[in-house]
Each structure stands twice: as C-alpha cells, then as structure tokens.
Design an enzyme around this catalytic site. Structure first.
Site, PDB file in Angstrom:
ATOM      1  N   ARG A  18      -4.034   5.253  -8.476  1.00  0.00           N
ATOM      2  CA  ARG A  18      -3.604   6.582  -8.943  1.00  0.00           C
ATOM      3  C   ARG A  18      -3.735   6.689 -10.457  1.00  0.00           C
ATOM      4  NH1 ARG A  18       2.152   6.753  -7.238  1.00  0.00           N
ATOM      5  NH2 ARG A  18       1.871   4.522  -6.883  1.00  0.00           N
ATOM      6  N   LEU A  35       0.863  -1.178   0.000  1.00  0.00           N
ATOM      7  CA  LEU A  35       0.000   0.000   0.000  1.00  0.00           C
ATOM      8  C   LEU A  35       0.901   1.229   0.000  1.00  0.00           C
ATOM      9  CD1 LEU A  35      -3.023  -0.285   2.494  1.00  0.00           C
ATOM     10  CD2 LEU A  35      -3.104   0.353   0.090  1.00  0.00           C
ATOM     11  N   ASP A  36       0.569   2.241  -0.804  1.00  0.00           N
ATOM     12  CA  ASP A  36       1.357   3.467  -0.827  1.00  0.00           C
ATOM     13  C   ASP A  36       1.458   4.068   0.573  1.00  0.00           C
ATOM     14  OD1 ASP A  36       1.585   3.210  -3.563  1.00  0.00           O
ATOM     15  OD2 ASP A  36      -0.076   4.584  -3.992  1.00  0.00           O
ATOM     16  N   VAL A  37       2.539   4.796   0.817  1.00  0.00           N
ATOM     17  CA  VAL A  37       2.721   5.474   2.102  1.00  0.00           C
ATOM     18  C   VAL A  37       1.534   6.384   2.401  1.00  0.00           C
ATOM     19  CG1 VAL A  37       4.130   7.142   3.362  1.00  0.00           C
ATOM     20  CG2 VAL A  37       5.240   5.372   1.989  1.00  0.00           C
ATOM     21  N   ALA A  53      -1.467   6.073   1.407  1.00  0.00           N
ATOM     22  CA  ALA A  53      -2.739   5.343   1.463  1.00  0.00           C
ATOM     23  C   ALA A  53      -2.921   4.689   2.825  1.00  0.00           C
ATOM     24  CB  ALA A  53      -2.782   4.286   0.368  1.00  0.00           C
TER      25      ALA A  53
END
EC number: 5.4.99.25
Length: 339
Positions: free
Chosen positions: A175, A39-41, A43
C-alpha cells in the site's frame, strides 16, 4: 505430532489470524499452527502455515523474498491506502501509460518506507490500525526495505489504473509502495487489488484454497503437506553422529571434525550462501575441488576454521537443529523434537 508446512491461499475478506484459526479447528486445537507473514484482510494470496515443530522455522520464511501483483487506482488517496478506506484527497492529474511504466526503475534497490497507519505494527503496545480507527494520530518510524524487481504489467487509461508486479524484501508494505509510486508520478493512488504470489519456496500454482472448514478434512491437509525441511534446501547441512546428536539435544555446543566434515560441506561449497558466509584461514594444505557446474577448480584449506552463519544439522535423516558454525563449534538456534 506431525510437523510440516501448508501452502494456503488466503481469500479476500478474511484475516490471516482467522485463517489460522480455521486450520486449527480442522487439525485439532492441541496442534500448534502459525503463519509466516500477515496478509491484509482485503488482500489475497499465499499464506504459508507452519504446523507443529515447523513453527520454529517461521522466521526464516518471514525473512524470505516475496512477490506480489497489485493494481493502483490513480487520482485518489484513502486513509488506509486500499479500497476499504475512506477517501481523504483527490487530484485531477492522471499519469500516462509511458510514465506508469517508466517510474518502476526509480524504486528498484534499497528504499526507505514509512509503514501505513493501518498496519499491524505496535505503537506503545497497541496495534497501529486500532489507533487509526479511533481517529488517533499514528507516527511510525521509516524502515529500510529492498525492491528487487518492479514492473508495470498493464495500464488502463479509461479507469485510471495500472497493475504492477514486484519482488521485495520482508517488511515491504505494498500500500505504501503504491502511494509512493503515485506521488512520484505527481498524482495520488491507492490499492484496489493485491495478491501475494510467492513466499520463499511457496507459490500460488500449488496452493490449497480453503472456502469453508467443513469442506476440508485433516487427512486432506496432511496429504497436501510439505516436509518441514523443504525451506532448508538452500542451506548447508551436516549429518550428526550419535554423540553429536546427544550433545545438541541437551543444548550443548558441539564440535565437528573438520577434515571429515569439511569434505561433506564442500559439496555445497560453491553455493552463493556458502561463499558469503564463510571465513577461511590460511593453511599449508589445500583440498582441490572442481565445480561440476562451471568446470572451475578451487583450492580450499583443508585445516580450515570454518564459520557459517546459518546451517542445519540432520540426524538419521531427520532435522535435528538449526544454528551457526563458529570455527570448530556448532551453536544451536533451534532444536527440533522430530525423532
């Protein structure tokens, strides 16, 4: 060593790797821990963690469907595709509420995506985001993904934002989806909020939220643990005899008696996965079985050469192996040390 799953809720502002490190600190450095999909930072949301032998099943969760809720800010594009990036373009046109809702149908189905430059994918052995941060041009190949569901939940005309829910396949970059949605609406866009709400069987309602490793103990995590077999509930299972278990443990191919074992498999015969992955030969004798759910009667070959692409083998109630069944032979993909 105990082996299980943890349904962790990752907060914003921390990397997936950092969260794994926090849990390892709680459980002990000798314990193997891995996550099932970065998971993105920026997110937040569900990040299933595998502990011990469960790490051998991570790929099954990576391949599972995922659901997200995300909010798009229209009229602006950033280099990273989210709010943490630098603005690189703007556009005056903002779509209407009707357009924001109606665009969803265009994206449901098989879709081609180009992953964002700020991603964990590797280019010649280097993470793409590292190259992007250095200002280097990053070219990533398009990939095929599937959007199973996409719907607009809310449109805020004043703030030029829209919130969406999506159910998608592995490899989907939200994104990129947000940018593509905006482009389809003749605008630009970036993600200002992103939350993963489900990964396979793991949902946010019963997730563990970790703010600080000092607040959570090993006993607490083990009490919240989910059995290793939980993600295999929809997959065919066979029970091994002593001799079959011995063969599988030593990495040998294992034969199953079809007249006996097919009757056990037939309990699952009407699940969709079984129908899709089964090849049946012609036989003179058939096993007549009624599906309790539909009341329909099926005639199935008793002397069947059965092929199943994925199933698991259980021995004395414990997970022994996952693998495939090719005609009369079980071939193990992973063998587990749980006995």
């Amino acid at each position: 060593m105990n082996s299980y799953w943890l349904n962790i809720y990752k907060p914003r502002g921390i990397s997936s790797a950092k969260l794994v490190s926090m849990v390892k600190k709680i459980l002990g450095k000798e314990v193997k821990v891995g996550h099932a999909g970065t998971l993105d930072v920026e997110a937040e949301g569900i990040l299933p963690l595998a502990v011990g032998e469960a790490t051998k099943l991570i790929q099954l969760l990576i391949d599972a469907k995922k659901t997200y809720i995300f909010t798009v800010k229209f009229g602006t594009k950033t280099d990273s595709g989210d709010y943490a990036g630098t603005v690189i373009a703007t556009k005056d046109y903002i779509p209407s509420q009707e357009e924001a809702y109606n665009v969803c149908s265009k994206f449901i189905g098989n879709v081609t995506q180009i992953p964002p430059a700020f991603s964990a994918l590797k280019v010649n052995g280097v993470r793409a985001y590292k190259l992007a941060r250095e200002g280097k041009e990053v070219e990533l190949k398009p990939r095929n993904i599937t959007i199973y569901n996409l719907k607009c939940l809310n449109f805020d005309e004043k703030n030029a934002t829209a919130s969406y829910y999506t159910e998608c396949s592995k490899g989907t970059y939200i994104r990129t989806l947000a940018e593509d949605l905006a482009l389809s609406l003749q605008s630009l866009g970036f993600v200002i909020e992103l939350r993963r709400t489900q990964v396979g069987i793991f949902k946010e309602e019963n997730a563990i939220r970790i703010k600080s490793p000092d607040e959570i103990t090993k006993n607490f995590l083990e009490e919240k643990s989910i059995k290793i077999e939980a993600i295999l509930d929809d997959i065919l299972v066979l029970d091994a005899t002593d001799s079959q278990a011995q063969q599988i443990k030593y990495g040998q191919k294992c034969l199953f008696n079809y007249e006996e074992d097919f009757r056990r498999l037939s309990k699952f015969a009407y699940r969709e996965e079984f129908e899709e992955n089964t090849e049946r030969s012609t036989a003179a004798y058939t096993l007549v079985r009624e599906d309790a759910n539909t009341g329909l009667t099926y005639k199935l070959p008793l002397e069947v050469e059965l092929s199943v692409s994925l199933l698991w083998v259980r021995y004395k109630g414990n997970l022994l192996a996952i693998g495939s069944l090719n005609k009369s032979c079980f071939n193990s993909l992973r063998v587990f040390n749980l006995l």
